[in-house]
Design a protein around this motif. Structure first.
Motif, short mmCIF file in Angstrom:
data_model
loop_
_atom_site.label_atom_id
_atom_site.label_comp_id
_atom_site.label_asym_id
_atom_site.label_seq_id
_atom_site.Cartn_x
_atom_site.Cartn_y
_atom_site.Cartn_z
N TYR A 128 0.83 -1.18 0.03
CA TYR A 128 -0.22 -0.22 0.00
C TYR A 128 0.80 1.21 -0.08
CZ TYR A 128 0.54 0.39 5.20
OH TYR A 128 1.11 0.70 6.35
N ASP A 129 2.12 1.19 0.11
CA ASP A 129 3.08 2.19 0.19
C ASP A 129 4.64 1.69 -0.06
OD1 ASP A 129 3.92 4.96 0.06
OD2 ASP A 129 3.04 5.52 2.06
N HIS A 130 5.30 2.69 -0.45
CA HIS A 130 6.87 2.14 -0.56
C HIS A 130 7.84 3.31 0.07
CE1 HIS A 130 6.85 3.73 -4.93
NE2 HIS A 130 7.65 4.52 -4.24
N ILE A 131 8.89 3.02 0.32
CA ILE A 131 10.09 3.82 0.77
C ILE A 131 11.23 3.43 -0.38
CG2 ILE A 131 11.80 4.49 2.35
CD1 ILE A 131 9.96 3.11 4.40
N ASN A 132 11.47 4.74 -1.08
CA ASN A 132 12.62 4.51 -2.13
C ASN A 132 13.92 4.80 -1.65
OD1 ASN A 132 14.03 4.73 -4.50
ND2 ASN A 132 13.22 6.48 -5.44
N LEU A 133 14.66 3.73 -1.55
CA LEU A 133 16.31 3.85 -1.15
C LEU A 133 17.14 3.46 -2.39
CD1 LEU A 133 16.49 3.12 2.62
CD2 LEU A 133 16.17 5.43 1.54
N GLY A 155 1.18 10.63 -3.29
CA GLY A 155 0.27 10.40 -1.97
C GLY A 155 -0.30 9.12 -2.01
N GLU A 156 -0.38 8.48 -3.15
CA GLU A 156 -1.24 7.14 -3.35
C GLU A 156 -0.80 6.45 -4.66
OE1 GLU A 156 -5.77 5.55 -4.31
OE2 GLU A 156 -5.74 7.62 -3.94
N PRO A 157 0.51 5.83 -4.35
CA PRO A 157 1.36 5.28 -5.28
C PRO A 157 0.68 3.97 -5.72
CG PRO A 157 2.27 5.02 -3.27
CD PRO A 157 1.27 6.02 -3.05
N TYR A 158 -0.07 3.51 -4.68
CA TYR A 158 -0.76 2.05 -5.11
C TYR A 158 -2.37 2.41 -4.98
CZ TYR A 158 3.92 0.46 -4.69
OH TYR A 158 5.30 0.11 -4.86
N SER A 159 -2.81 2.20 -5.57
CA SER A 159 -4.46 2.33 -5.80
C SER A 159 -5.09 1.83 -4.71
CB SER A 159 -5.16 1.86 -7.28
OG SER A 159 -6.66 1.82 -7.24
N ARG A 160 -5.92 2.60 -3.87
CA ARG A 160 -6.72 2.24 -2.81
C ARG A 160 -7.86 1.18 -3.19
NH1 ARG A 160 -6.00 7.73 -1.00
NH2 ARG A 160 -4.17 7.85 0.41
N LYS A 161 -8.60 1.88 -4.37
CA LYS A 161 -9.82 0.92 -5.02
C LYS A 161 -9.12 -0.28 -5.34
CE LYS A 161 -12.30 5.06 -6.44
NZ LYS A 161 -12.69 5.59 -7.72
N MET A 162 -8.11 -0.44 -6.08
CA MET A 162 -7.77 -1.75 -6.32
C MET A 162 -7.19 -2.57 -5.27
SD MET A 162 -5.43 -0.95 -9.93
CE MET A 162 -5.30 -2.60 -10.45
N ILE A 163 -6.78 -2.17 -4.38
CA ILE A 163 -6.39 -2.88 -3.02
C ILE A 163 -7.71 -3.22 -2.51
CG2 ILE A 163 -5.48 -2.56 -0.67
CD1 ILE A 163 -3.27 -0.68 -1.99
N ALA A 164 -8.75 -2.31 -2.31
CA ALA A 164 -9.84 -2.81 -1.78
C ALA A 164 -10.64 -4.10 -2.38
CB ALA A 164 -10.98 -1.83 -1.63
N PHE A 226 -1.25 -1.75 -8.71
CA PHE A 226 -1.64 -2.39 -7.79
C PHE A 226 -0.28 -3.29 -7.63
CE2 PHE A 226 -2.74 -7.06 -6.31
CZ PHE A 226 -3.20 -6.58 -5.21
N GLY A 227 0.06 -3.35 -6.41
CA GLY A 227 1.45 -4.15 -6.15
C GLY A 227 1.29 -5.48 -4.98
N ILE A 228 1.57 -6.46 -5.49
CA ILE A 228 1.55 -7.63 -4.65
C ILE A 228 3.08 -8.34 -4.51
CG2 ILE A 228 1.03 -8.95 -6.68
CD1 ILE A 228 -0.98 -10.63 -4.85
N SER A 229 3.31 -8.96 -3.26
CA SER A 229 4.52 -9.26 -3.04
C SER A 229 4.43 -10.56 -2.28
CB SER A 229 5.51 -8.17 -2.11
OG SER A 229 6.83 -8.82 -1.99
N VAL A 230 5.49 -11.45 -2.50
CA VAL A 230 5.35 -12.94 -1.87
C VAL A 230 6.72 -12.81 -0.83
CG1 VAL A 230 5.55 -15.12 -2.03
CG2 VAL A 230 4.26 -14.10 -3.79
N ILE A 231 6.51 -13.08 0.33
CA ILE A 231 7.70 -13.04 1.43
C ILE A 231 8.35 -14.31 1.17
CG2 ILE A 231 8.20 -13.09 3.77
CD1 ILE A 231 7.10 -10.41 2.60
#
Length: 270
Positions: A128-133, A155-164, A226-231
């Protein structure tokens, strides 16, 4: 860069006659998503003008065009990374091309290392958000207004509507998903224990070597993301000795059926 993007778009359009609305970037171990696509065209990166070629195991290197539930999709089977030696312009070039092919919504996937104590290997995280280093910014240099504005609102890099919508899908599928903040580092080394602690202190939940540049460029061009990650590993003293690229691929592949299902349903229902 404008001319190169338009040259590439013209080539792809002439080859395929295809106008995708959804773009998907497939991360490590997630390339089999293309099996869910009714494939109409496959273009190897090596044949596409101005395209880099992926050098990382688990990234096959082709643009796949086809349909999912009647929706036109283009998928990157393999992405490019800054650590491979490419510039940020090259890393994000395919996103520029996707936009001018017609893509309005971009789905990005990746494998990442978890530092959130509630995460375990195999967990699926909605970013839902990221930090760019990253040590270089993909928008550094003279801005071309034909792509987007000089200063981009993140302010909204990843779409709140898509996440919902994706959360509804996960509930209906009976899949447990987490929320998380992703921190992007250069790589290619996996993080030291001290670096994992730093990631946690900075407020992130997971860390990886991709995604952030592509998302920045997508938002520069007003694409919905929309961003999705696998741990695939946990940054702790108990687990860090087990980390290798092969282990990452295995962990990503174990979660792949669920990730594929989520992405497929999101494309169909959003």
């Amino acid at each position: 860069m404008w001319e190169k993007v338009q040259e590439t778009v013209s080539y792809i359009t002439e080859k395929t006659g295809f106008t995708p609305r959804y773009g998907v970037i497939l991360g490590s171990g997630l390339g089999s998503f293309t099996e869910d696509i009714e494939i109409e065209h496959t273009l190897p990166y090596s044949e596409i003008p101005n395209f880099p070629t992926s050098t990382v195991e688990g990234h096959k290197g082709a643009l796949i065009f086809g349909k999912i539930g009647g929706n036109n999709v283009v998928a990157m089977q393999g992405r490019f990374h800054y650590y491979e030696g490419y510039s940020m312009t090259e890393v994000t070039f395919p996103v520029r091309v996707m936009k001018f092919l017609g893509v309005e919504k971009l789905i990005v996937s990746n494998a990442s290392g978890g530092v959130n104590p509630f995460y375990k290997v195999g967990d699926i995280v909605y970013i839902y958000d990221h930090i760019n280093l990253m040590p270089e910014h993909p928008l550094r240099g003279k801005n071309d207004e034909r792509f987007g504005p000089r200063f981009v609102n993140m302010g909204e890099p990843y779409s709140r509507k898509m996440i919902a919508k994706a959360k509804e899908i996960a509930v209906n599928m009976g899949v447990d998903v987490k929320d998380g903040i992703y921190l992007g580092l250069q790589g290619p080394t996996f993080e030291t224990l001290s670096e994992y602690r730093m990631v946690k202190v900075l407020g992130a939940d997971c860390v990886g070597m991709s995604t952030v540049p592509e998302v920045i460029v997508a938002r520069h061009m007003n694409m919905e993301v929309f961003g999705i990650s696998v741990i695939t590993d946990i940054g702790s003293e108990d687990a860090i000795e087990e980390i290798s690229h092969d282990e990452v691929l295995l962990a990503a592949q174990s979660a792949e059926p669920k990730v594929r299902g989520i992405i497929k349903e999101l494309i169909i229902k959003y």
